[in-house]
Motif scaffolding. Structure first.
Motif, PDB file in Angstrom:
ATOM      1  N   VAL A  93       0.832  -1.214   0.000  1.00  9.79           N
ATOM      2  CA  VAL A  93       0.000   0.000   0.000  1.00  9.79           C
ATOM      3  C   VAL A  93       0.868   1.267   0.000  1.00  9.79           C
ATOM      4  O   VAL A  93       0.554   2.248  -0.662  1.00  9.79           O
ATOM      5  CB  VAL A  93      -0.937   0.014   1.227  1.00  9.79           C
ATOM      6  CG1 VAL A  93      -1.729   1.311   1.292  1.00  9.79           C
ATOM      7  CG2 VAL A  93      -1.891  -1.171   1.174  1.00  9.79           C
ATOM      8  N   GLY A  96       5.033   3.953  -2.340  1.00  7.28           N
ATOM      9  CA  GLY A  96       5.443   5.302  -2.738  1.00  7.28           C
ATOM     10  C   GLY A  96       6.155   6.052  -1.618  1.00  7.28           C
ATOM     11  O   GLY A  96       7.001   6.906  -1.880  1.00  7.28           O
ATOM     12  N   VAL A 102       6.304   9.641  -0.959  1.00 11.28           N
ATOM     13  CA  VAL A 102       4.916  10.026  -1.235  1.00 11.28           C
ATOM     14  C   VAL A 102       4.001   8.921  -0.704  1.00 11.28           C
ATOM     15  O   VAL A 102       3.823   7.891  -1.345  1.00 11.28           O
ATOM     16  CB  VAL A 102       4.662  10.206  -2.744  1.00 11.28           C
ATOM     17  CG1 VAL A 102       3.217  10.602  -2.994  1.00 11.28           C
ATOM     18  CG2 VAL A 102       5.592  11.251  -3.327  1.00 11.28           C
ATOM     19  N   LEU A 104       0.259   7.261   0.905  1.00 11.90           N
ATOM     20  CA  LEU A 104      -1.142   7.305   0.451  1.00 11.90           C
ATOM     21  C   LEU A 104      -1.985   8.095   1.444  1.00 11.90           C
ATOM     22  O   LEU A 104      -2.003   7.793   2.624  1.00 11.90           O
ATOM     23  CB  LEU A 104      -1.701   5.875   0.349  1.00 11.90           C
ATOM     24  CG  LEU A 104      -3.203   5.779   0.078  1.00 11.90           C
ATOM     25  CD1 LEU A 104      -3.530   6.251  -1.334  1.00 11.90           C
ATOM     26  CD2 LEU A 104      -3.704   4.366   0.276  1.00 11.90           C
ATOM     27  N   TYR A 105      -2.616   9.152   0.984  1.00  9.25           N
ATOM     28  CA  TYR A 105      -3.723   9.784   1.681  1.00  9.25           C
ATOM     29  C   TYR A 105      -4.625  10.304   0.580  1.00  9.25           C
ATOM     30  O   TYR A 105      -4.164  10.585  -0.526  1.00  9.25           O
ATOM     31  CB  TYR A 105      -3.293  10.872   2.668  1.00  9.25           C
ATOM     32  CG  TYR A 105      -2.015  11.579   2.337  1.00  9.25           C
ATOM     33  CD1 TYR A 105      -0.833  11.276   2.981  1.00  9.25           C
ATOM     34  CD2 TYR A 105      -1.992  12.561   1.338  1.00  9.25           C
ATOM     35  CE1 TYR A 105       0.348  11.920   2.652  1.00  9.25           C
ATOM     36  CE2 TYR A 105      -0.829  13.208   1.011  1.00  9.25           C
ATOM     37  CZ  TYR A 105       0.344  12.890   1.664  1.00  9.25           C
ATOM     38  OH  TYR A 105       1.500  13.528   1.324  1.00  9.25           O
ATOM     39  N   SER A 107      -7.696  12.395  -1.504  1.00 10.27           N
ATOM     40  CA  SER A 107      -8.424  13.649  -1.704  1.00 10.27           C
ATOM     41  C   SER A 107      -9.854  13.464  -1.205  1.00 10.27           C
ATOM     42  O   SER A 107     -10.427  12.379  -1.325  1.00 10.27           O
ATOM     43  CB  SER A 107      -8.472  14.013  -3.194  1.00 10.27           C
ATOM     44  OG  SER A 107      -7.199  14.335  -3.667  1.00 10.27           O
ATOM     45  N   ALA A 132      -2.470   8.087  -8.504  1.00 10.59           N
ATOM     46  CA  ALA A 132      -3.936   8.210  -8.494  1.00 10.59           C
ATOM     47  C   ALA A 132      -4.600   7.582  -7.273  1.00 10.59           C
ATOM     48  O   ALA A 132      -5.823   7.685  -7.125  1.00 10.59           O
ATOM     49  CB  ALA A 132      -4.501   7.592  -9.773  1.00 10.59           C
ATOM     50  N   ILE A 137     -10.267  11.025  -6.782  1.00 14.92           N
ATOM     51  CA  ILE A 137     -10.511  12.206  -7.619  1.00 14.92           C
ATOM     52  C   ILE A 137     -11.041  11.777  -8.986  1.00 14.92           C
ATOM     53  O   ILE A 137     -12.038  12.300  -9.486  1.00 14.92           O
ATOM     54  CB  ILE A 137      -9.180  12.986  -7.785  1.00 14.92           C
ATOM     55  CG1 ILE A 137      -8.898  13.818  -6.548  1.00 14.92           C
ATOM     56  CG2 ILE A 137      -9.178  13.847  -9.033  1.00 14.92           C
ATOM     57  CD1 ILE A 137      -9.857  14.964  -6.352  1.00 14.92           C
ATOM     58  N   ASN A 155       1.560   3.337  -8.511  1.00 15.73           N
ATOM     59  CA  ASN A 155       2.580   2.287  -8.480  1.00 15.73           C
ATOM     60  C   ASN A 155       2.629   1.458  -7.195  1.00 15.73           C
ATOM     61  O   ASN A 155       3.547   0.660  -7.021  1.00 15.73           O
ATOM     62  CB  ASN A 155       3.975   2.864  -8.778  1.00 15.73           C
ATOM     63  CG  ASN A 155       4.562   3.607  -7.592  1.00 15.73           C
ATOM     64  OD1 ASN A 155       3.851   3.911  -6.645  1.00 15.73           O
ATOM     65  ND2 ASN A 155       5.835   3.911  -7.652  1.00 15.73           N
ATOM     66  N   ALA A 156       1.657   1.631  -6.302  1.00 16.60           N
ATOM     67  CA  ALA A 156       1.597   0.749  -5.123  1.00 16.60           C
ATOM     68  C   ALA A 156       0.618  -0.384  -5.461  1.00 16.60           C
ATOM     69  O   ALA A 156      -0.553  -0.114  -5.767  1.00 16.60           O
ATOM     70  CB  ALA A 156       1.132   1.527  -3.907  1.00 16.60           C
ATOM     71  N   TYR A 180       4.693   7.622 -12.283  1.00 12.73           N
ATOM     72  CA  TYR A 180       4.275   8.853 -12.962  1.00 12.73           C
ATOM     73  C   TYR A 180       5.441   9.583 -13.628  1.00 12.73           C
ATOM     74  O   TYR A 180       5.247  10.363 -14.540  1.00 12.73           O
ATOM     75  CB  TYR A 180       3.487   9.790 -12.050  1.00 12.73           C
ATOM     76  CG  TYR A 180       4.178  10.287 -10.806  1.00 12.73           C
ATOM     77  CD1 TYR A 180       5.232  11.173 -10.845  1.00 12.73           C
ATOM     78  CD2 TYR A 180       3.717   9.883  -9.549  1.00 12.73           C
ATOM     79  CE1 TYR A 180       5.843  11.639  -9.700  1.00 12.73           C
ATOM     80  CE2 TYR A 180       4.321  10.338  -8.393  1.00 12.73           C
ATOM     81  CZ  TYR A 180       5.381  11.221  -8.470  1.00 12.73           C
ATOM     82  OH  TYR A 180       5.986  11.672  -7.321  1.00 12.73           O
TER      83      TYR A 180
HETATM   84  C1  LIG Z   1      -1.255  11.322  -1.516  1.00 17.11           C
HETATM   85  S1  LIG Z   1      -1.741   9.975  -2.510  1.00 17.11           S
HETATM   86  C2  LIG Z   1      -2.935  10.757  -3.552  1.00 17.11           C
HETATM   87  C3  LIG Z   1      -3.919   9.790  -4.158  1.00 17.11           C
HETATM   88  C4  LIG Z   1      -4.933  10.412  -5.122  1.00 17.11           C
HETATM   89  N1  LIG Z   1      -4.299  11.182  -6.157  1.00 17.11           N
HETATM   90  C5  LIG Z   1      -5.914  11.278  -4.389  1.00 17.11           C
HETATM   91  O1  LIG Z   1      -5.821  12.504  -4.558  1.00 17.11           O
HETATM   92  O2  LIG Z   1      -6.759  10.752  -3.647  1.00 17.11           O
HETATM   93  C6  LIG Z   1      -0.319   9.767  -3.552  1.00 17.11           C
HETATM   94  C7  LIG Z   1      -0.306   8.480  -4.327  1.00 17.11           C
HETATM   95  O3  LIG Z   1       0.805   8.503  -5.218  1.00 17.11           O
HETATM   96  C8  LIG Z   1       1.311   7.172  -5.323  1.00 17.11           C
HETATM   97  N2  LIG Z   1       2.692   7.274  -5.814  1.00 17.11           N
HETATM   98  C9  LIG Z   1       3.783   7.670  -5.144  1.00 17.11           C
HETATM   99  N3  LIG Z   1       4.864   7.666  -5.936  1.00 17.11           N
HETATM  100  C10 LIG Z   1       4.439   7.248  -7.157  1.00 17.11           C
HETATM  101  C11 LIG Z   1       5.080   7.046  -8.410  1.00 17.11           C
HETATM  102  N4  LIG Z   1       6.392   7.294  -8.573  1.00 17.11           N
HETATM  103  N5  LIG Z   1       4.338   6.620  -9.456  1.00 17.11           N
HETATM  104  C12 LIG Z   1       2.996   6.391  -9.316  1.00 17.11           C
HETATM  105  N6  LIG Z   1       2.332   6.573  -8.153  1.00 17.11           N
HETATM  106  C13 LIG Z   1       3.039   6.989  -7.091  1.00 17.11           C
HETATM  107  C14 LIG Z   1       1.199   6.650  -3.902  1.00 17.11           C
HETATM  108  O4  LIG Z   1       1.221   5.239  -3.875  1.00 17.11           O
HETATM  109  C15 LIG Z   1      -0.151   7.227  -3.479  1.00 17.11           C
HETATM  110  O5  LIG Z   1      -1.196   6.351  -3.783  1.00 17.11           O
END
Ligand SMILES: C[S@@+](CC[C@H](N)C(=O)[O-])C[C@H]1O[C@@H](n2cnc3c(N)ncnc32)[C@H](O)[C@@H]1O
Length: 248
Positions: A93, A96, A102, A104-105, A107, A132, A137, A155-156, A180
């Motif tokens: 989970v 990231g 980064v 997971l939390y 929006s 995402a 979102i 990517n998780a 990303y």
């Molecule tokens: C703060 S969360 C935001 C989730 C979503 N965008 C939202 O607004 O609800 C950030 C997300 O980015 C993903 N993440 C982190 N680094 C990444 C990467 N290099 N490539 C793809 N996803 C990534 C994490 O696993 C996490 O799910």
């Protein structure tokens, strides 16, 4: 060295230092090592080094508590397999957080409403969410803008799978597995990111290089350092979430 590695090195160095002193001391006396006391000394030393080297406050706390907590939990005699299982689940989970700082939390629905207001009336909407999550979102926006095209990259593994399931029936939503940094942005005219302060400066370089003129980059909560946003939207006073908007 990135931050998690640096913190790991700091904690490990303190543990090795303390153990290399007490091991021979108690070894020569054929006495048992006082693990509880040793763990508190490691915690104290790691905390002190963290303060002197000006680590962020939350890391100082983690350094102070880590070794004592390891000792405390070891007293419960839990099968090590459970720790392995918990580690694997967390990795699935929170990958990231480990690889790019980064976590997971999600929006909230107020942010979805604010984005809907911001984007309403836009023709030819091509929207990407970098990292995402579970589609908090993308899915509602794709439903509210049925003519728009939406893409999300995550990517998780477990997070991606959960999002894949939630978004399975949404025809205008392309849910992708991946990084990303590897996603080309030139096809999109709105890019949304809710990440952390860590990648923002580098991400801005990517966004500037790839997004076409006239497109919009929106960062939730984390502004691009040293770049004035064109618009700032306070989403919800209680949670303090802010959308920083940058027009290309
Ligand atoms: C703060 S969360 C935001 C989730 C979503 N965008 C939202 O607004 O609800 C950030 C997300 O980015 C993903 N993440 C982190 N680094 C990444 C990467 N290099 N490539 C793809 N996803 C990534 C994490 O696993 C996490 O799910």
């Amino acid at each position: 060295m990135n931050t998690p590695l640096r913190q790991f090195a700091l904690q490990a160095a303190c543990a090795v230092l303390v153990l290399s002193l007490i091991w021979p001391y108690f070894g020569f006396q054929a006495g048992a090592i006082p693990w509880a006391e040793a763990s508190f000394v490691i915690g104290f030393l790691a905390f002190t080094v963290a303060c002197f080297t000006r680590q962020p406050p939350w890391w100082r706390l983690i350094h102070a508590l880590f070794a004592p907590l390891v000792w405390a939990v070891s007293q419960w005699s839990i099968d090590p397999g459970w720790f392995l299982l918990a580690f694997i689940l967390l990795l699935l989970v929170y990958r990231g957080a480990l690889t790019g700082q980064v976590p997971l939390y999600l929006s909230n629905s107020e942010t979805v409403d604010a984005l809907e207001n911001l984007l309403s009336g836009r023709e030819d909407l091509r929207f990407a969410d970098l990292g995402a999550g579970i589609g908090s979102i993308l899915l509602p926006l794709a439903r509210r803008f049925p003519k728009g095209q939406f893409a999300g990259v995550e990517n998780a593994p477990l997070t991606w799978l959960w999002g894949r399931w939630r978004c399975r029936a949404q025809p205008n939503l392309d849910w992708r597995w991946g990084n990303y940094w590897a996603l080309g942005l030139s096809r999109f005219n709105v890019v949304y990111a809710f990440l952390s302060p860590a990648p923002m400066a580098e991400l801005w370089q990517k966004v500037k290089a790839e997004l076409p003129v006239g497109s919009l980059f929106i960062s939730n909560s984390f502004p691009v350092p040293d770049v004035a946003p064109d618009e700032v939207i306070e989403v919800d006073g209680r949670s303090g979430r802010t959308l920083f908007c940058y027009w290309m």
